[in-house]
Design an enzyme around this catalytic site. Structure first.
Site, PDB file in Angstrom:
ATOM      1  N   ASP A 173       0.841  -1.197   0.000  1.00 38.12           N
ATOM      2  CA  ASP A 173       0.000   0.000   0.000  1.00 38.12           C
ATOM      3  C   ASP A 173       0.881   1.253   0.000  1.00 38.12           C
ATOM      4  O   ASP A 173       2.003   1.223  -0.519  1.00 38.12           O
ATOM      5  CB  ASP A 173      -0.935  -0.043   1.226  1.00 38.12           C
ATOM      6  N   HIS A 229      -3.735   6.148   2.929  1.00 38.50           N
ATOM      7  CA  HIS A 229      -4.561   4.957   2.698  1.00 38.50           C
ATOM      8  C   HIS A 229      -4.020   3.730   3.432  1.00 38.50           C
ATOM      9  O   HIS A 229      -4.765   2.972   4.064  1.00 38.50           O
ATOM     10  CB  HIS A 229      -4.586   4.719   1.185  1.00 38.50           C
ATOM     11  N   SER A 414     -11.398  -1.375  -0.505  1.00 38.63           N
ATOM     12  CA  SER A 414     -10.123  -1.273   0.222  1.00 38.63           C
ATOM     13  C   SER A 414     -10.286  -1.543   1.702  1.00 38.63           C
ATOM     14  O   SER A 414      -9.363  -2.001   2.370  1.00 38.63           O
ATOM     15  CB  SER A 414      -9.550   0.143   0.092  1.00 38.63           C
TER      16      SER A 414
END
Ligand SMILES: [Ca+2]
Ligand SMILES: [Ca+2]
Ligand SMILES: [Ca+2]
Length: 477
Positions: A173, A229, A414
């Site tokens: 990520d 994120h 996600s």
């Protein structure tokens, strides 16, 4: 100039970002108890008359029911042991209490008959199993009560089997941050971004997986804010749990290995393929060996390619799976058939789509035959549980400028994917030799079936059911 396939974040937006001290501090749920089993070989019996217990035990023995007292309880009843020839046999975890049913219904037939016999015996007021009550493991984290997805995934039951045992989940990520509700669960990661422009940290690959922000103006002319994120994904898997601060993770002692593969404007498949192999403990050229190989790889990333799974992806995934590693990927947020979304359309992966709090497919969740199962991605535009917040998934986050940490609800596949990765890590914790094929099989078999009409286009087997998945894992030889 070589062209690289850029992989975007499957991120659907932040709804209600809340600063740490300003979040409504609702009281934590109290540990609930319910009968989950009985002590084998024991009953509690109360006689109608006091004072002649020995005589009644003898009478019962003549009738073929051999009970021997262990001790008298405060209400004058007796905790007794019975011998097997009395026809009573149950195991501790043998009770599968159905909705609307009772623990008694769940006893095996022989035991029910023996209990009936005892209860009809003239001198006996009642006889009942010695139930085992256990607290559901409900952590004490400040905002656990806002994490509606946890009980709906049947996680408290899973935590009765295991809360993790240092199984490593590699999170491919945007990298890691110093969020205080996350740092205790990190192990050594790596920055796989070979393009310094994407990395934004002044170099190519290096051993510091710190997320320095992924904001900036990209080829599409759009300027993106820093997403942080990876931090949000990390928190869902293994936010520091039971520390009275912030949120709880799916695994209490699961370890996170942050492999930074997404930077400014995304990340390349070549970097991601290297990270997949390195995560699995496979030698990667010019890289030091991974000191803590992962058992689970989480990829809350992808792109709607409209093509079949790229070979580079497939080969890397196959190599990792051959090493016994389970690869969990997001189905994508395009509201389209996942057959066009990579890596969700690759073989050998567990592809996760998203449902809302009410268990219907989220408007953005990709669907179709490539989807393995669903978890909660939520919908931050709704508040179906009336808690005053949009129904997203609460986890760790930072302000856009990276200066202030807090907790925020986000939505997307996600967010659903790390719920599955977290549960898979618990399965490895319980059975370290479990294979990726067994993991996939159990995840599919253990789902909660979605309501009729909830996902007509296909959300795989149904909704992740953590407790049931761990129960089936426990039953493996
Ligand atoms: Ca770097
Ligand atoms: Ca916490
Ligand atoms: Ca809500």
């Amino acid at each position: 100039m070589k062209s690289a396939l850029l992989i975007g974040l499957l991120l659907c937006g932040v709804a209600s970002a809340q600063k740490n001290k300003e979040v409504t501090t609702k009281k934590n749920q109290h540990a609930r108890t319910q009968p989950v089993g009985v002590v084998p070989g024991q009953l509690i019996v109360k006689f109608k008359k006091k004072g002649n217990a020995n005589g009644i035990f003898k009478q019962l023995a003549k009738a073929g029911i051999n009970l021997s007292p262990i001790r008298e309880l405060g209400d004058g009843s007796f905790l007794v042991e019975f011998s097997e020839d009395s026809g009573l046999s149950v195991s501790v975890l043998g009770l599968d209490v159905k909705a609307g049913g009772s623990a008694l219904d769940a006893l095996d037939k022989k035991t029910r008959q023996a209990l009936d016999k005892l209860n009809k015996f003239f001198d006996i007021e009642y006889a009942e199993p010695n139930y085992v009550f256990k607290p559901y493991a409900v952590p004490n984290d400040q905002f656990y009560s806002l994490q509606w997805h946890m009980p709906k995934l049947n996680l408290p039951k899973a935590w009765d089997y295991t809360r993790g045992s240092n199984v490593v989940v590699a999170v491919l990520d945007t990298g890691q941050t110093k969020h205080p509700d996350l740092m205790p669960n990190y192990v050594t990661g790596f920055d796989f971004l070979s393009d310094p422009k994407m990395g934004g940290d002044g170099n190519g690959r290096d051993n510091d997986p710190t997320d320095v922000g992924d904001g900036g103006t990209c080829d599409d002319g759009i300027t993106y804010e820093n997403s942080w994120h990876g931090t949000h994904v990390d928190g869902i898997i293994a936010g520091a749990t039971n520390n009275t601060e912030g949120v709880s993770g799916v695994g209490w002692t699961t370890k996170i290995q942050n492999l930074r593969v997404l930077g400014k404007c995304g990340g390349s498949m070549a970097d991601i393929a290297d990270a997949i192999r390195w995560a699995a403990g496979i030698t990667v050229a010019n890289m030091i060996p991974n000191p803590n190989p992962a058992k689970v790889i989480n990829m809350s990333l992808g792109a709607y390619t409209g093509i079949a799974c790229p070979i580079t992806y497939q080969n890397a995934i196959n190599d990792a799976v051959a090493r016994g590693v389970t690869v969990v990927v997001a189905a994508g947020n395009d509201g389209k058939n996942a057959s066009g979304s990579s890596p969700a359309n690759c073989n050998n992966v567990i592809a996760v789509t998203a449902v809302n709090l009410n268990m219907t497919r989220a408007y953005y969740g990709n669907f179709g035959a490539n989807v393995t199962l669903a978890a909660f991605g939520g919908d931050t535009t709704r508040d179906d549980n009336n808690d005053g917040y949009g129904d997203g998934i609460l986890s760790d986050l930072w302000s856009e400028d990276g200066k202030e940490w807090y907790y925020a609800f986000m939505e997307g596949t996600s967010m659903a994917t790390p719920q599955v990765s977290g549960v898979v890590a618990l399965m490895y914790a319980l059975k370290p030799k479990i294979t990726p094929a067994q993991v996939k099989d159990i995840l599919k078999k253990s789902v909660t079936v979605l309501p009729s009409g909830a996902c007509t286009q296909g959300c795989g087997a149904g909704l992740l059911n953590a407790g049931k998945a761990l129960e089936l894992t426990k039953a493996l030889p």
